[in-house]
Design an enzyme around this catalytic site. Structure first.
Site, PDB file in Angstrom:
ATOM      1  N   HIS A  40     -13.984  -9.056  32.195  1.00 56.56           N
ATOM      2  CA  HIS A  40     -13.081  -9.483  33.570  1.00 56.56           C
ATOM      3  C   HIS A  40     -13.683  -9.614  34.740  1.00 56.56           C
ATOM      4  CE1 HIS A  40      -9.318  -9.493  35.731  1.00 56.56           C
ATOM      5  NE2 HIS A  40      -8.736  -9.613  34.524  1.00 56.56           N
ATOM      6  N   GLN A  58      -7.414  -3.148  28.593  1.00 59.10           N
ATOM      7  CA  GLN A  58      -6.765  -3.675  27.274  1.00 59.10           C
ATOM      8  C   GLN A  58      -6.578  -2.593  26.168  1.00 59.10           C
ATOM      9  OE1 GLN A  58      -5.173  -6.269  27.383  1.00 59.10           O
ATOM     10  NE2 GLN A  58      -5.592  -7.135  29.362  1.00 59.10           N
ATOM     11  N   ASP A  98     -13.867  -0.236  30.799  1.00 59.77           N
ATOM     12  CA  ASP A  98     -12.483  -0.728  31.380  1.00 59.77           C
ATOM     13  C   ASP A  98     -11.813  -0.716  30.264  1.00 59.77           C
ATOM     14  OD1 ASP A  98     -10.638  -2.685  31.869  1.00 59.77           O
ATOM     15  OD2 ASP A  98     -12.095  -4.307  32.737  1.00 59.77           O
TER      16      ASP A  98
HETATM   17  N1  PMP Z   1      -9.944  -5.572  33.097  1.00 60.96           N
HETATM   18  C1  PMP Z   1      -9.239  -6.260  31.880  1.00 60.96           C
HETATM   19  C2  PMP Z   1     -10.028  -6.338  30.715  1.00 60.96           C
HETATM   20  C3  PMP Z   1      -8.082  -6.781  31.995  1.00 60.96           C
HETATM   21  O1  PMP Z   1      -7.611  -7.422  31.212  1.00 60.96           O
HETATM   22  C4  PMP Z   1      -7.500  -6.900  33.473  1.00 60.96           C
HETATM   23  C5  PMP Z   1      -6.064  -7.289  33.691  1.00 60.96           C
HETATM   24  N2  PMP Z   1      -6.155  -8.903  33.282  1.00 60.96           N
HETATM   25  C6  PMP Z   1      -8.226  -6.117  34.591  1.00 60.96           C
HETATM   26  C7  PMP Z   1      -9.434  -5.637  34.462  1.00 60.96           C
HETATM   27  C8  PMP Z   1      -7.645  -5.809  35.895  1.00 60.96           C
HETATM   28  O2  PMP Z   1      -6.467  -5.198  35.825  1.00 60.96           O
HETATM   29  P1  PMP Z   1      -5.827  -5.331  37.101  1.00 60.96           P
HETATM   30  O3  PMP Z   1      -5.377  -6.525  37.481  1.00 60.96           O
HETATM   31  O4  PMP Z   1      -4.224  -4.448  36.696  1.00 60.96           O
HETATM   32  O5  PMP Z   1      -6.291  -4.456  38.180  1.00 60.96           O
END
Ligand code: PMP
Length: 424
Positions: A122, A202, A199
């Site tokens: 991400h 998910q 991270d």
């Molecule tokens: N990492 C992953 C794998 C995600 O799916 C997400 C959210 N889509 C994030 C990071 C970012 O999370 P947040 O927007 O809650 O900070």
């Protein structure tokens, strides 16, 4: 087995309609819906105990502090952390990763050092490291993704060297759903002396996660994807790794003593939590964890595997539909990304919305992965504990209808039926 009817009754939003149809919410990977128990906990906090925390002598201040710190204990137990001081509240996953980059990263990295990421991250787990690399002179490297949607670990020996200071990898891909072998990656990284950030945005909402068993140095996730409120997230860091860190951001709470020209730092975890923390967020997160544990993470995982298996099978029967990522439901989280030939994913999502179905469409904050897949974006259906097999079937029926609406019969549903229409 999940008591589905009872679970669904706990989520007030599932009772609403969209475009005159019952809502079918298939976008939990973006944010999850909230059960009444979480909403009640937030309301009770604001109605009875709302006050600022720490250093407060009055009753409400003490109650709010107790609730915040009890939430920290709840998170610690939930992810198997050894100590409560290892749990730092943040605004979310993004905030937590940036916090690690700006505290640990600035201290640990210099020119010639390497940060090993993956092609499926991400943007939250790419851009903070890009900024850090520009600042420190470190170099970014990336583990490639295979055509089947797995990390290509064949090349790991070449990429993971004594110059690697950090491996930052997603536990579960938000696009492909791939569950990465993080325990193995952590063991490999250890051998070259690299730290590992996982991270877990998910993963924590959907799978039992034990950070100590994994051996992660840092593990981050967001409350809003696990039935909790927005504005709260968690940085878990092993005490040994967090202890030497000096703050990246200054303000109240994180200090021990302040003079006009200097300050000394508070203990962990408050040293890394400047300003008023997300108190209500923490209260809501604790209620969300209670809810998830009440249903059981193993049961949630089994339910999502069953829905994902059904989705992969049924979507596989739709002509000209391409699914991305592993075909094995056991190897992935409850996420299925797909495209219909000739249809922009945004148009597809808009068409599904007409049937009350919420799916996400676009690059999913993973543009490098989109390039690897050779697409501008995808549609994505993602499942959680409140979704049903009937909703998966409804998605497939709606897709066939959308195919007619958007592709074969652009004039709408009133024209002569195309070949696929007979299948809806
Ligand atoms: N990492 C992953 C794998 C995600 O799916 C997400 C959210 N889509 C994030 C990071 C970012 O999370 P947040 O927007 O809650 O900070």
């Amino acid at each position: 087995m999940i008591p589905l009817e009872r679970v669904r009754a706990d989520f007030p939003i599932l009772g609403r309609t969209v475009q005159g149809k019952p809502l079918i919410y298939l976008d939990s990977a973006a944010t999850a819906q909230k059960p009444r128990q979480v909403l009640d906990a937030l309301r009770a906090f604001y109605e009875r105990s709302n006050a600022n925390v720490h250093r407060s002598i009055h009753t409400l201040g003490e109650e709010a502090t107790e609730l915040l710190e009890a939430a920290r204990d709840r998170v610690q137990r939930f992810i198997g952390a050894a100590e409560r001081e290892e749990i730092v509240f943040t605004r979310g996953t993004t905030d937590a990763i940036n916090l690690v980059a700006q505290t640990w990263g600035r201290r640990a990295l210099g020119p010639g050092d390497e940060i090993l990421l993956t092609e499926m991250e991400h943007h939250s787990n790419l851009v903070p490291w890009q900024l850090l690399a520009q600042e420190t002179g470190a170099t970014l490297r990336h583990i490639p993704v295979t055509d089947e949607g797995y990390l290509d670990l064949e090349v790991l020996d070449r990429l993971l060297t004594p110059r690697t200071r950090l491996v930052a990898v997603t536990h579960v891909s938000n696009v492909l759903g791939t569950i990465n072998p993080v325990a193995r990656l952590i063991a490999r990284a250890r051998r070259v002396g690299a730290r590992v950030l996982v991270d877990g945005a998910q993963a924590v909402p959907h799978l039992p996660v034990d950070v100590r068993a994994l051996g992660a140095d840092f593990y981050v996730f967001s409350g809003h994807k696990m039935l909790g409120p927005t504005g709260i997230g968690v940085l878990y860091g092993r005490r040994e790794v967090l202890e030497p860190l000096t703050p990246a951001w200054g303000g109240g709470e994180m200090i021990r003593e302040v003079w006009l020209d200097r300050a000394t730092w508070n203990d962990l975890p408050w040293r890394l939590e400047p300003g008023t923390p997300p108190i209500a967020g923490a209260v809501g997160l604790a209620a969300a964890i209670d809810y998830l544990e009440g249903v059981g993470l193993d049961a949630i995982r089994a339910h999502e595997v069953a829905l994902t298996r059904l989705a992969l099978e049924r979507l596989g029967q739709v002509e000209e539909l391409t699914c991305y990522g592993p075909r094995d439901a056991e190897a992935k989280g409850g996420v299925v990304a797909f495209n219909l030939a000739g249809v922009h994913p945004h148009d597809l999502a808009a068409a599904l919305d007409l049937d009350g179905i919420a799916v996400r469409a676009g690059h999913h904050c993973a543009q490098p992965l989109m390039r690897r897949l050779g697409v501008v974006g995808t549609a994505r259906a993602s499942f959680y504990l409140y979704n049903t097999a009937a909703e998966v079937e409804a998605l497939v029926v709606a897709l066939l209808r959308a195919q007619d609406l958007l592709g074969l019969r652009p004039s709408g549903l009133s024209g002569p039926a195309g070949p696929r229409a007979s299948r809806t």
